[in-house]
Every structure is written in structure tokens, then in C-alpha cells.
Design a protein around this motif. Structure first.
Motif, PDB file in Angstrom:
ATOM      1  N   ARG A 422      31.473   8.407  19.223  1.00 35.49           N
ATOM      2  CA  ARG A 422      31.683   8.150  17.796  1.00 35.49           C
ATOM      3  C   ARG A 422      31.119   6.778  17.448  1.00 35.49           C
ATOM      4  O   ARG A 422      30.767   5.993  18.330  1.00 35.49           O
ATOM      5  CB  ARG A 422      33.178   8.191  17.450  1.00 35.49           C
ATOM      6  N   THR A 423      31.061   6.493  16.178  1.00 33.42           N
ATOM      7  CA  THR A 423      30.631   5.164  15.757  1.00 33.42           C
ATOM      8  C   THR A 423      31.790   4.179  15.898  1.00 33.42           C
ATOM      9  O   THR A 423      32.963   4.548  15.750  1.00 33.42           O
ATOM     10  CB  THR A 423      30.149   5.174  14.301  1.00 33.42           C
ATOM     11  N   PHE A 424      31.462   2.945  16.178  1.00 31.52           N
ATOM     12  CA  PHE A 424      32.486   1.909  16.285  1.00 31.52           C
ATOM     13  C   PHE A 424      33.161   1.675  14.938  1.00 31.52           C
ATOM     14  O   PHE A 424      34.352   1.360  14.876  1.00 31.52           O
ATOM     15  CB  PHE A 424      31.854   0.619  16.803  1.00 31.52           C
ATOM     16  N   SER A 425      32.418   1.853  13.845  1.00 36.31           N
ATOM     17  CA  SER A 425      33.009   1.655  12.518  1.00 36.31           C
ATOM     18  C   SER A 425      34.118   2.664  12.252  1.00 36.31           C
ATOM     19  O   SER A 425      35.096   2.354  11.561  1.00 36.31           O
ATOM     20  CB  SER A 425      31.929   1.771  11.437  1.00 36.31           C
ATOM     21  N   SER A 426      34.000   3.871  12.803  1.00 31.75           N
ATOM     22  CA  SER A 426      35.082   4.850  12.614  1.00 31.75           C
ATOM     23  C   SER A 426      36.342   4.400  13.353  1.00 31.75           C
ATOM     24  O   SER A 426      37.466   4.629  12.878  1.00 31.75           O
ATOM     25  CB  SER A 426      34.634   6.225  13.112  1.00 31.75           C
ATOM     26  N   ILE A 427      36.189   3.756  14.504  1.00 32.42           N
ATOM     27  CA  ILE A 427      37.344   3.225  15.235  1.00 32.42           C
ATOM     28  C   ILE A 427      37.988   2.087  14.434  1.00 32.42           C
ATOM     29  O   ILE A 427      39.219   1.990  14.331  1.00 32.42           O
ATOM     30  CB  ILE A 427      36.920   2.740  16.629  1.00 32.42           C
ATOM     31  N   LEU A 428      37.151   1.231  13.857  1.00 33.26           N
ATOM     32  CA  LEU A 428      37.690   0.120  13.061  1.00 33.26           C
ATOM     33  C   LEU A 428      38.464   0.629  11.843  1.00 33.26           C
ATOM     34  O   LEU A 428      39.479   0.037  11.466  1.00 33.26           O
ATOM     35  CB  LEU A 428      36.548  -0.796  12.614  1.00 33.26           C
ATOM     36  N   CYS A 429      37.984   1.713  11.251  1.00 38.27           N
ATOM     37  CA  CYS A 429      38.702   2.274  10.098  1.00 38.27           C
ATOM     38  C   CYS A 429      40.083   2.769  10.511  1.00 38.27           C
ATOM     39  O   CYS A 429      41.075   2.538   9.796  1.00 38.27           O
ATOM     40  CB  CYS A 429      37.893   3.420   9.489  1.00 38.27           C
ATOM     41  N   ARG A 430      40.173   3.421  11.661  1.00 40.90           N
ATOM     42  CA  ARG A 430      41.474   3.901  12.125  1.00 40.90           C
ATOM     43  C   ARG A 430      42.389   2.734  12.478  1.00 40.90           C
ATOM     44  O   ARG A 430      43.593   2.776  12.185  1.00 40.90           O
ATOM     45  CB  ARG A 430      41.292   4.825  13.330  1.00 40.90           C
ATOM     46  N   ARG A 434      46.049   1.401  10.613  1.00 34.95           N
ATOM     47  CA  ARG A 434      47.301   1.136  11.334  1.00 34.95           C
ATOM     48  C   ARG A 434      47.797  -0.287  11.117  1.00 34.95           C
ATOM     49  O   ARG A 434      48.818  -0.685  11.668  1.00 34.95           O
ATOM     50  CB  ARG A 434      47.095   1.362  12.831  1.00 34.95           C
ATOM     51  N   GLY A 435      47.051  -1.061  10.335  1.00 35.62           N
ATOM     52  CA  GLY A 435      47.471  -2.431  10.045  1.00 35.62           C
ATOM     53  C   GLY A 435      46.896  -3.472  10.980  1.00 35.62           C
ATOM     54  O   GLY A 435      47.343  -4.629  10.963  1.00 35.62           O
ATOM     55  N   ALA A 436      45.933  -3.113  11.799  1.00 31.76           N
ATOM     56  CA  ALA A 436      45.343  -4.073  12.733  1.00 31.76           C
ATOM     57  C   ALA A 436      44.462  -5.068  11.981  1.00 31.76           C
ATOM     58  O   ALA A 436      43.895  -4.756  10.923  1.00 31.76           O
ATOM     59  CB  ALA A 436      44.526  -3.340  13.790  1.00 31.76           C
ATOM     60  N   ASP A 437      44.341  -6.259  12.530  1.00 32.00           N
ATOM     61  CA  ASP A 437      43.513  -7.308  11.936  1.00 32.00           C
ATOM     62  C   ASP A 437      42.080  -7.118  12.423  1.00 32.00           C
ATOM     63  O   ASP A 437      41.667  -7.656  13.457  1.00 32.00           O
ATOM     64  CB  ASP A 437      44.041  -8.685  12.337  1.00 32.00           C
ATOM     65  N   VAL A 438      41.314  -6.345  11.664  1.00 35.95           N
ATOM     66  CA  VAL A 438      39.957  -6.010  12.064  1.00 35.95           C
ATOM     67  C   VAL A 438      39.040  -7.231  11.983  1.00 35.95           C
ATOM     68  O   VAL A 438      38.121  -7.394  12.797  1.00 35.95           O
ATOM     69  CB  VAL A 438      39.422  -4.853  11.189  1.00 35.95           C
ATOM     70  N   LYS A 439      39.271  -8.111  11.014  1.00 38.01           N
ATOM     71  CA  LYS A 439      38.432  -9.310  10.883  1.00 38.01           C
ATOM     72  C   LYS A 439      38.558 -10.207  12.115  1.00 38.01           C
ATOM     73  O   LYS A 439      37.560 -10.737  12.606  1.00 38.01           O
ATOM     74  CB  LYS A 439      38.815 -10.080   9.625  1.00 38.01           C
TER      75      LYS A 439
END
Length: 762
Positions: A422-430, A434-439
Motif C-alpha cells: 500500500r502507499t505510505f500515505s494511506s497508513i498515515l491517514c489511518r 486514530r489521533g496519532a501525531d502524524v506531523k
């Protein structure tokens, strides 16, 4: 006259910036007469038929009436040989009362910048003949014939009215004609191997010229699939750095990271604890026993990776050092053993890693770009913490795509959000949902990438100067690297390895029947990899600098402030998406420059190599380094220097490091760094290692700068004493030559301080 909006054919208006062609700033003359250079003429987008056919051979950018010249031209601008009986060329007259939209749009054979069609080229056959009086215009030629005619329009002295009309325009004005023509960038793809399909798509999108079987003449870019040494190249750019494959091998990478961990233990905690086999086997066993004795609850798992292995070949897990397979060819095939990450982040109960693409655009100065998207590669069996029963289950513990594709549970999906890749961006969206600090996660990944590249650049610079010494003709280099990163449960990124040749295939093999396979496109791979290759080419575009220089020259010739300069036409790149590669260095250089300490040590090493094309320092070069930097004293004699050189060099050469000069006796960079650390520890005791090395580097740089400064001053014929001249120079009493300045030098101590301060950047 109103302005006309030029919109390329076949593109949605929202997909690119609209180009507005403005009038040239001249007042309108008599009704029906159009001043030269105005933007009211209709320009035909590629592939469109004319809106209406007017009188053949009428050029709207020509003269408006007898005796009236275009702006900025004198009467001498009219060629008598082409004037009519009244001194005016009929073909350059615009009939009164006709709007430009009613005239033939293809008569100047111009296309708007950004059009999907190829750029226009001027003709070599002279001006087209005007239609006989009384006849209507000929019907439009087919697209291919019109394109052929356009490509042959006005390059010689009799270039034709269209080229002459554009040449008459005021300097600094652009309207989508010859000024926007771009020379084709040539790319040699004969060595591209598995990345060929993605490269072809990228070149079609960029409209660059591909040479799939090579070319006798030099190309602008050479795209190699494996190594810098795939061909002898003396110009242009190559998508590989010399020595990169050796630098990112598992053992070399582990040594570089360990060296940085010794200097900056907190900053390089993202790399797992590693040992090199077989030379550090006893050290590995001793450290594991010591940790277990101090913490009986510690039950680690270790992963063994062969140094030259790839695609998961030869990797296995162990629970105890005694389980290492030392039989067979362990001596000829060294390996790295690392502490296994037992608590990774899971998605759908599966372990996964991230393949992130990083562009190393330049070594000096250092330029790093990171792709905004990558690939997430999943295991095909639900994850369980390693035990003696499941250590052998590679589909559970190893995320390598080349291994898991052979699992019956592997899922090929056309969606970027599902499947085993899958794309890494799809993992970041999930994670974000869930409230994770993606930045913060992205910030940590950027930091990991920059620190890893900083650890690798010293070795790369040694190889680079060996293959492309200063003053020797050769290409410039760039390279796409594959970073394999694992996320812990707390979202901390961990570096697994760096791949010098990440797979750029955009298809996978599918078995139709036993032994019969076909290649099937992979939408996920194509979405990520084509963008990375295309935007890498855009960043290294060799014509970019030439276009900037042309724009600077045009801006210098621009009209005064009283005249309005029309907006420049958009480049063909306007039709492409925004860059998927983000610059992270030197953008964040201030935060990481203090880590480049070994880089400065490598600069000293390269300075004393002496012979171009070598990667090892001889005993004479090492003694010269010690002498010039004044590192020897009563406590550290030159005899001790020789002993230090012999001991360290002999030990490193016995390790059998795999590079092109493995059989050549001498001190490699890593041995020199170890010797430098020993000298720093002897000279500056009771200090942290980082401070010891930094102080010794500063001292060496100041000594060498002082020495170089003295050589330059004496070479210019100036002495150290104020106002003194050498014996060969003119005596002070004699008259000074007119226009020549005599400088009064500062005291040597002041000069040395200035040089040191300039060298260190303080």
C-alpha cells in the motif's frame, strides 16, 4: 483590444495556471490596424482546427498601414525586396474591420506553452506563398502534416514573415513563440534495466528525448540500473554515485552508524545495536552474557543479515549467540547481527515496514530530497512475538516483498489502501484517524534520513574523488536511495537498512499456468515510483539553469517602468503535478550541521591522499599530515606516529573490506578516522569524545589555513613584516608602479585568528 486567454488543448482549465497574453503596451491605431506584438492574435492550441479561415497569408503582427512602423522600429525595418508597389507588403496588412478571431489561426504555427504537443521549431524553407488574389485559404492540413510544416518554419536567413514579425517585437516581450522553445533533454536509457518502464513513462510526461539503445554523441542524462560503472561517461549526469553500493552495504553502514553513535549516542539511537561477524563474534557473545547477567528478565531475539545479501536472501533469526550458523562459508560471507525489534507497530494484525525514496542530488554542497509518499510492505501472516517455535516463519517476521510475494496469502490490489503493498500515505491517514501525531512522525523520519546521509557522505566523498578527481572531465551524479524504516508501537522510526538500488518496477509477475508467467501492472507501484523518477528528472533538468539565465537576460532588457511587461508564458511543466520530492537539506542545515564532524575529518584525509584516483593514505601522507598539523611532540614522537599507522592499517586491511583497492596496502578512511580519534583522546583527556574530536579538527584546520595563508602571501611576493618587500621586489625607495596597491599585513597571530575564525564559520 481585449486580452485573450490561451488554454492548451486536452487539459482541464483547473489543472494548470491560465496564461494571459496582454497587449504590448501600444495604443491602438486606425480602426482595423493592429500594432505589432499585441496579444489579440488567436493562437491555435495543438490539435485544434482553426475557428475560421480568413485571407491566406495575412499576418496580424505585421504593419498596420502605410508609413506606420511597429513600436521600436525605424523605417529601415521594412525590406524593400518584399514591399508591394506602394512600399507596403500586402501580406502584412490586416484588412480593416476583420477581428483576429475570424482570421486563420494556424498561419504563425505557434502553440501555447504547456500544450501536450511537442514545442514548435522554426522553419528552414522560407515564407509560405500567399494565396492568389481572389482565392480563399486552403483547407487546414492534417495534424501530422501541420506539425511537420511547423518544425521546418524559419531558421535560415530567409526565415519568413512569422519569424521576422516575432523578431520585430520589443525586447523582453514574450508571446509563446520562439522564445518559449526548449531544447530537448536527451536521456540514455540503455542501462536502465528494471526501472525502464517507469523511466519511459516519466520521459513521455516530460517530453524528453530517450535513446533506448545508447547514442554516439553525449547525452544530458545517463540512467543506470545498477552501478555508476555501467559505462564510461565523461560528461552529463549519471543517476548513480561511485562507491554508493559499497557504502550502504550492511557492514559498512553499521560501521558508519556505530562511529556516529560513539560521537552522538542520543542522536543516532534510531539504529539497532549491531555486531559484525565473524570478527566481532566474541565481543557479541560477551556483551549478550553481560546484559543477561545484569537483567535476567531480558530475553532478546537477534536477526542475522549477510553482508552482500538482498531481497531477504540468507536472513534468519536466533535467540542465543550460540545459534549462529558458523559452518560453511561464514568466513567468506560476513554478516551483521542486530537486535530484533519485537514490538513493532501493527496494521490489521500484520507487521509492515516503509520503503521511503530519498534523492541525494549533490554531495558538495549536500542536497537531500525526500518523497512525500512511499510504499508500505506487509507480511502475509499475523504477527506474533518471536519464540523458538515460530522463528523460522519468514512470512510473519520478514517484510521483504521478494519473500512475501511467494506466499499464498499475498494480496495484489488495485487500491492504494488495501492489499499486501500500500502507499505510505494511506497508513498515515489511518494513523491520523486514530489521533496519532502524524506531523511529529514525519519530523522524526526526516531527521533519521538526514542523519543517515550525514553518516554516509564521508565515505562517498572519498570514492567520488577517486573516480572523478578535481580537474578531470567527468559527469555529475545524483541517486535515488531506498530507506527501509520500521515503526515501533510508540511511532518511533527505526532504520533497518539503506538500498542503493531500490526496485523501480511498476509491474509484477502473475502465474497463468504452471511455469507460465506474465507481467501485470501494479497501480500502487506506478503511482509512487513514476512520480519519484519524473520529479527527480525535473530537479536535475540540465536546461533549467539555461532557462534561468535566459529569463535574467530578458528581465535586464525589459522596458521601463512606464511600460507594462506582459506576464511570461507558463512553462510546459505547468501541466505536471507539483513536485513529490521535498527538500530537507540544506533547508534544515542549521539543525544538523554540528553532526558533520566526521565529514571534516574526511576532508583532511582527502587533502593528504596525494595521488589522484586513490582511496588509501600511504605512510608518507600520514606523516605529512602529522607534521603540517603539528601533532607530534616530546610525548608523541614521529616513531610513535609510524607505529600507530602500522598497527591500525594492518588491522583494517586484515578485515578484508570489499572495495576496489582491497589489495592495496595503505590506510583507508575508516582506519584514518580511528587514528584521528586516538590522537584526539591523547591530546584532550577527560573530555567527551565529541569535544575531543571537535577540538582536534579545529586545530588541524587552523594550522593548515595558517600554512596555506603563508604560502599564498609569499607567493604574491609579500613578507610577514609590515611594509616589507622580498629581496627580489622593487626597493621601497624606488617609485611605486602606477595603480598598484601595497598592502600592510597584519601580525601573524591576528592573521591566524582571522583564518581560523573564517574556517570554522564563527
Amino acid at each position: 483590444m481585449g486580452t485573450e486567454v490561451v488554454e492548451p488543448a486536452g487539459l482541464e482549465p483547473a489543472g494548470l495556471e491560465t496564461a494571459v497574453v496582454e497587449p504590448a503596451g501600444l495604443g491602438t491605431g486606425t480602426e482595423g490596424i493592429e500594432p505589432a506584438g499585441t496579444g489579440t492574435e488567436e493562437i491555435e492550441p495543438a490539435g485544434l482546427e482553426p475557428v475560421a479561415l480568413g485571407t491566406a497569408g495575412i499576418e496580424p503582427a505585421g504593419m498596420g498601414m502605410a508609413g506606420i512602423e511597429p513600436a521600436g522600429m525605424g523605417t529601415a525595418g521594412i525590406e524593400p525586396a518584399r514591399m508591394g508597389t506602394a512600399g507596403i507588403e500586402p501580406a502584412q496588412m490586416e484588412p480593416a474591420g476583420l477581428e483576429p478571431a475570424q482570421m486563420e489561426q494556424a498561419r504563425e504555427a505557434e502553440e501555447p506553452p504547456g500544450s501536450p504537443a511537442l514545442p514548435t521549431e522554426a522553419s528552414q524553407d522560407g515564407p509560405p506563398a500567399a494565396a492568389p488574389p481572389g482565392q480563399g485559404a486552403l483547407p487546414a492540413a492534417p495534424d501530422r502534416e501541420r506539425e511537420r510544416v511547423r518544425r521546418r518554419a524559419g531558421a535560415q536567413g530567409s526565415a519568413g514573415r512569422a519569424a521576422r514579425g516575432r523578431a520585430r517585437r520589443a525586447p523582453g516581450r514574450r508571446s509563446g513563440g520562439e522564445n518559449d522553445r526548449r531544447p530537448e533533454v536527451t536521456v540514455d536509457s540503455s542501462k536502465a534495466k528494471t526501472s525502464l518502464e517507469a523511466l519511459k513513462i516519466s520521459l513521455r510526461q516530460l517530453r524528453w528525448k530517450e535513446f533506448p539503445f545508447g547514442r554516439r554523441l553525449p547525452c544530458d542524462i545517463y540512467w543506470h540500473g545498477v552501478s555508476f560503472h555501467d559505462n564510461n561517461i565523461f560528461s552529463g549526469q549519471v543517476n548513480k554515485f561511485p562507491g554508493m553500493m559499497e557504502t550502504v552495504r550492511k557492514i559498512t553502514l553499521s560501521r558508519a552508524m556505530r562511529r556516529m553513535q560513539d560521537l552522538f549516542p542520543l542522536e543516532y539511537s534510531f539504529y539497532p545495536r549491531s555486531w559484525i561477524l565473524p570478527e566481532e563474534l566474541s565481543l557479541f557473545v560477551a556483551e549478550v552474557r553481560m546484559i543477561k547477567d545484569s537483567n535476567p528478565s531480558w530475553k532478546p531475539t537477534f536477526i542475522v543479515k549477510p553482508d552482500g545479501g538482498c531481497q531477504g536472501d540468507g536472513i534468519y533469526l536466533i535467540k542465543d549467540p550460540s545459534d549462529i550458523r558458523l559452518t560453511g562459508s561464514s568466513q567468506s560471507r560476513p554478516a551483521v547481527v542486530q537486535e530484533y525489534i519485537c514490538k513493532p507497530l501493527l496494521m490489521d494484525k500484520l507487521k509492515f515496514d516503509i520503503r521511503l525514496y530519498v534523492l541525494l542530488k549533490s554531495l558538495e554542497p549536500l542536497e537531500i530530497y525526500i518523497a512525500k509518499d512511499g510504499l508500505s510492505r506487509f507480511c502475509t501472516e499475523p504477527y506474533q512475538e518471536p519464540t523458538l517455535k515460530n522463528l523460522h516463519q519468514v512470512f510473519m517476521h520478514l517484510t521483504n516483498y521478494s519473500l512475501n510475494i511467494h506466499s499464498e496469502n499475498f494480496i495484489h490490489s488495485d487500491s492504494v489502501n488495501t492489499g499486501s503493498k500500500r502507499t505510505f500515505s494511506s497508513i498515515l491517514c489511518r494513523l491520523s484517524s486514530r489521533g496519532a501525531d502524524v506531523k511529529k512522525l514525519w519530523s522524526d523520519i526526516i531527521s533519521l534520513v538526514i542523519k543517515t546521509i550525514i553518516a554516509l557522505t564521508p565515505e562517498l566523498k572519498v570514492y567520488y574523488q577517486s573516480d572523478i578527481p578535481a580537474g578531470k572531465p567527468g559527469p555529475t551524479c545524483f541517486q535515488i536511495l531506498g530507506f527501509d524504516i520500521l515503526l515501533l508501537k510508540n511511532l518511533k522510526p527505526v532504520l533497518l537498512e539503506v538500498n542503493a538500488n531500490p526496485s523501480m518496477r511498476i509491474e509484477h509477475e502473475q502465474e497463468l499456468s504452471p511455469g507460465v508467467f506474465e507481467n501485470v501492472p501494479s497501480p500502487v507501484d506506478e503511482e509512487v515510483k513514476v512520480a519519484v523518477i519524473r520529479d527527480t528528472l525535473r530537479l536535475v533538468d540540465p536546461q533549467k539553469k539555461k532557462r534561468k539565465d535566459t529569463q535574467c537576460q530578458s528581465s535586464e532588457q525589459a522596458p521601463g517602468p512606464s511600460q507594462e511587461l506582459p506576464d511570461a508564458a507558463p512553462s510546459p511543466e505547468a501541466a505536471l503535478p507539483s513536485l513529490c520530492l521535498k527538500q530537507v537539506f540544506p533547508k534544515y542545515a542549521k539543525q544538523f550541521n554540528y553532526l558533520r564532524l566526521v565529514d571534516r575529518v574526511a576532508a583532511l584525509f582527502i587533502r593528504f591522499l596525494g595521488v589522484k584516483g586513490t582511496t588509501k593514505l600511504g605512510p608518507t601522507g600520514f606523516r605529512t599530515f602529522i607534521r603540517n598539523c603539528k601533532l607530534s611532540n616530546s610525548n608523541f614522537s614521529m616513531a610513535a606516529v609510524d607505529i600507530l599507522y602500522i598497527d591500525i592499517t594492518r588491522r583494517w586491511n586484515s578485515m578484508g573490506i570489499d572495495h576496489k583497492e582491497s589489495g592495496n596496502p595503505g590506510m583507508c578512511l575508516q582506519a584514518f578516522v580511528e587514528a584521528f580519534f586516538c590522537l584526539a583522546q591523547k591530546k584532550y583527556k577527560a573530555r567527551p569524545l565529541y569535544e575531543q574530536v571537535a577540538l582536534l579538527v579545529n586545530q588541524c584546520e587552523c594550522r593548515l589555513a595558517d600554512l596555506q595563508g603563508k604560502r599564498l602571501l609569499w607567493g604574491c611576493g609579500l613578507g610577514e613584516r609590515q611594509g616589507a618587500l622580498p629581496a627580489t621586489a622593487t626597493a621601497p625607495s624606488s617609485p611605486r608602479p602606477h595603480g598598484r596597491q601595497v598592502f600592510r599585513l597584519q601580525k601573524p597571530s591576528q592573521l591566524r585568528a582571522l583564518m581560523c575564525r573564517d574556517r570554522t564559520g564563527s
